[in-house]
Design a protein around this motif. Structure first.
Motif, PDB file in Angstrom:
ATOM      1  N   SER A  29     -13.548  37.301  -1.151  1.00 44.90           N
ATOM      2  CA  SER A  29     -13.658  38.354  -2.157  1.00 44.90           C
ATOM      3  C   SER A  29     -12.303  39.015  -2.341  1.00 44.90           C
ATOM      4  CB  SER A  29     -14.683  39.409  -1.728  1.00 44.90           C
ATOM      5  OG  SER A  29     -14.182  40.188  -0.651  1.00 44.90           O
ATOM      6  N   VAL A  30     -12.138  39.696  -3.461  1.00 48.91           N
ATOM      7  CA  VAL A  30     -10.876  40.384  -3.738  1.00 48.91           C
ATOM      8  C   VAL A  30     -10.626  41.460  -2.684  1.00 48.91           C
ATOM      9  CG1 VAL A  30      -9.555  41.666  -5.444  1.00 48.91           C
ATOM     10  CG2 VAL A  30     -11.235  39.985  -6.208  1.00 48.91           C
ATOM     11  N   THR A  31     -11.653  42.246  -2.396  1.00 48.92           N
ATOM     12  CA  THR A  31     -11.509  43.351  -1.446  1.00 48.92           C
ATOM     13  C   THR A  31     -11.138  42.857  -0.063  1.00 48.92           C
ATOM     14  OG1 THR A  31     -13.134  44.653  -2.686  1.00 48.92           O
ATOM     15  CG2 THR A  31     -12.688  45.326  -0.419  1.00 48.92           C
ATOM     16  N   SER A  32     -11.801  41.792   0.393  1.00 52.91           N
ATOM     17  CA  SER A  32     -11.491  41.277   1.733  1.00 52.91           C
ATOM     18  C   SER A  32     -10.093  40.683   1.780  1.00 52.91           C
ATOM     19  CB  SER A  32     -12.538  40.237   2.150  1.00 52.91           C
ATOM     20  OG  SER A  32     -12.497  39.105   1.296  1.00 52.91           O
ATOM     21  N   GLU A  55      -2.468  42.010   8.019  1.00 52.64           N
ATOM     22  CA  GLU A  55      -1.417  41.080   8.421  1.00 52.64           C
ATOM     23  C   GLU A  55      -0.050  41.744   8.391  1.00 52.64           C
ATOM     24  OE1 GLU A  55      -3.429  36.846   6.975  1.00 52.64           O
ATOM     25  OE2 GLU A  55      -2.015  37.902   5.671  1.00 52.64           O
ATOM     26  N   GLU A  56       0.212  42.511   7.338  1.00 53.75           N
ATOM     27  CA  GLU A  56       1.507  43.185   7.230  1.00 53.75           C
ATOM     28  C   GLU A  56       1.650  44.273   8.282  1.00 53.75           C
ATOM     29  OE1 GLU A  56       4.089  42.377   5.402  1.00 53.75           O
ATOM     30  OE2 GLU A  56       2.988  40.667   4.580  1.00 53.75           O
ATOM     31  N   PHE A  95      -8.499  52.213  10.316  1.00 53.78           N
ATOM     32  CA  PHE A  95      -7.489  51.189  10.541  1.00 53.78           C
ATOM     33  C   PHE A  95      -7.674  50.515  11.900  1.00 53.78           C
ATOM     34  CE2 PHE A  95      -3.032  50.457  12.213  1.00 53.78           C
ATOM     35  CZ  PHE A  95      -2.872  49.233  11.580  1.00 53.78           C
ATOM     36  N   ILE A  96      -7.900  51.301  12.932  1.00 52.00           N
ATOM     37  CA  ILE A  96      -8.067  50.756  14.284  1.00 52.00           C
ATOM     38  C   ILE A  96      -9.290  49.856  14.350  1.00 52.00           C
ATOM     39  CG2 ILE A  96      -8.582  51.352  16.685  1.00 52.00           C
ATOM     40  CD1 ILE A  96      -6.873  53.918  16.233  1.00 52.00           C
ATOM     41  N   SER A 112     -11.422  44.510  14.845  1.00 43.87           N
ATOM     42  CA  SER A 112     -12.431  43.556  14.393  1.00 43.87           C
ATOM     43  C   SER A 112     -11.788  42.215  14.030  1.00 43.87           C
ATOM     44  CB  SER A 112     -13.191  44.119  13.189  1.00 43.87           C
ATOM     45  OG  SER A 112     -14.089  43.167  12.664  1.00 43.87           O
ATOM     46  N   HIS A 113     -10.600  42.279  13.441  1.00 40.62           N
ATOM     47  CA  HIS A 113      -9.950  41.047  12.987  1.00 40.62           C
ATOM     48  C   HIS A 113      -9.137  40.371  14.088  1.00 40.62           C
ATOM     49  CE1 HIS A 113      -8.470  38.199  10.058  1.00 40.62           C
ATOM     50  NE2 HIS A 113      -7.229  38.428  10.451  1.00 40.62           N
ATOM     51  N   TYR A 114      -8.404  41.157  14.885  1.00 41.63           N
ATOM     52  CA  TYR A 114      -7.484  40.570  15.864  1.00 41.63           C
ATOM     53  C   TYR A 114      -7.991  40.626  17.311  1.00 41.63           C
ATOM     54  CZ  TYR A 114      -4.035  40.374  12.126  1.00 41.63           C
ATOM     55  OH  TYR A 114      -3.368  40.083  10.960  1.00 41.63           O
TER      56      TYR A 114
END
Length: 324
Positions: free
Chosen positions: A259-262, A270-271, A300-301, A306-308
């Motif tokens: 999706s655009v949002t994701s 990533e940045e 943010f945390i 959740s991702h990393y």
């Protein structure tokens, strides 16, 4: 650079080259790569002695059947010296920096300035010259598919128009994926280039054409990547820039399983992670959250972990330990 058309088959080829640091032999290296990977059906013009003697260019080129795509940044000026045989092709120049001047001939002289594009049918060869530090994309297309639409028209406009953005994004994707393209991929990539060139000629594209969904998503990603710190970045702003509905843009992303949002959230994460690992401790978590447009540090945390699988603080501490 400026090259002639090729026969319609499943052939492909690509190369990238940087002769800017070279003191000599830059042109010979470029010519050899071009003739090996792209050249058949796309002969180079004859360049001036000044050009071949001081050829400081960074670029890449790809051939997909009877389409050739060249991205070039010339630290030195480039100028032709002699004209070849009669040509029958369509060419498009998209200039990002500097200027590309198409010389004389029956169509007169035209200069494509930074931020502009020019698309036209070429029946007779003509000289061209660039200013030093010119950055441009040149797409050579089969005349048979586009000449009936173009006629004698010269189509010009802004390089950031929606249809040009899509064509540029698609050709960038061809460069990136060339090594992985099978015969079906080559055919699909070729068809999409032709359809997008037709869209440029018409100053509009069919946003319901399934063939263009991948190009639309890629154009939106490139646009999003350039505006990740913009608080107004959203599906709506991207759709508006690309002159499509939000629903059309969402469908294009959904075709690729995202999706655009994701996508925007992932790229911002990533940045942020890159900033944490490259210069750990320089920015606080709250500063990173604000810079990359997360609503607050807690959000943010949570997103980062959740991702990393670790918090931003853990990531920074790990980077510092590895740097010691």
């Amino acid at each position: 650079m400026d090259s002639a058309g090729a026969g319609a088959d499943d052939s492909r080829g690509a190369f990238s080259l940087d002769t800017i640091p070279s003191l000599s032999g830059g042109f010979s290296s470029f010519q050899r790569e071009w003739e090996t990977q792209v050249g058949e059906g796309f002969p180079l013009p004859t360049f001036s002695q000044a050009t071949t003697g001081d050829f400081r260019v960074k670029g890449r080129a790809a051939k997909v059947r009877d389409v050739a795509i060249t991205d070039v940044h010339g630290a030195s000026a480039i100028r032709t010296a002699a004209l070849g045989d009669v040509e029958d092709q369509v060419r498009m120049w998209v200039v990002r920096r500097g200027a590309w001047t198409l010389g004389g001939g029956s169509g007169g002289e035209h200069t494509v300035s930074a931020g502009q594009f020019l698309l036209r049918h070429v029946g007779r060869p003509s000289h061209f010259a660039t200013a030093p530090h010119t950055t441009a994309k040149i797409v050579v297309l089969p005349a048979a598919m586009l000449r009936p639409l173009l006629g004698n028209r010269i189509v010009t406009g802004a390089a950031d128009s929606a249809e040009v953005r899509l064509l540029v994004a698609h050709t960038n994707m061809i460069h990136a994926t060339m090594a992985d393209l099978g015969p079906a991929g080559v055919q699909a990539a070729h068809r999409a280039v032709i359809e997008l060139a037709k869209a440029v000629a018409r100053h509009r594209f069919d946003d319901k054409e399934p063939l263009l969904a991948t190009a639309l998503a890629q154009a939106a990603k490139e646009l999003a990547d350039s505006r990740l710190t913009d608080p107004s970045l959203s599906s709506r702003t991207l759709a508006s820039e690309l002159n499509v509905s939000v629903r059309t843009l969402q469908r294009a992303f959904a075709a690729g399983g995202e999706s655009v949002t994701s996508y925007i959230r992932l790229r911002r994460l990533e940045e942020a992670r890159l900033a944490l690992t490259a210069q750990p401790g320089r920015l606080s978590v709250s500063e990173l959250a604000a810079h990359w447009q997360f609503s607050d540090s807690s959000h943010f945390i949570r997103a980062f972990k959740s991702h990393y699988g670790q918090t931003p603080g853990d990531c920074a501490r790990q980077a510092r330990a590895q740097g010691d």
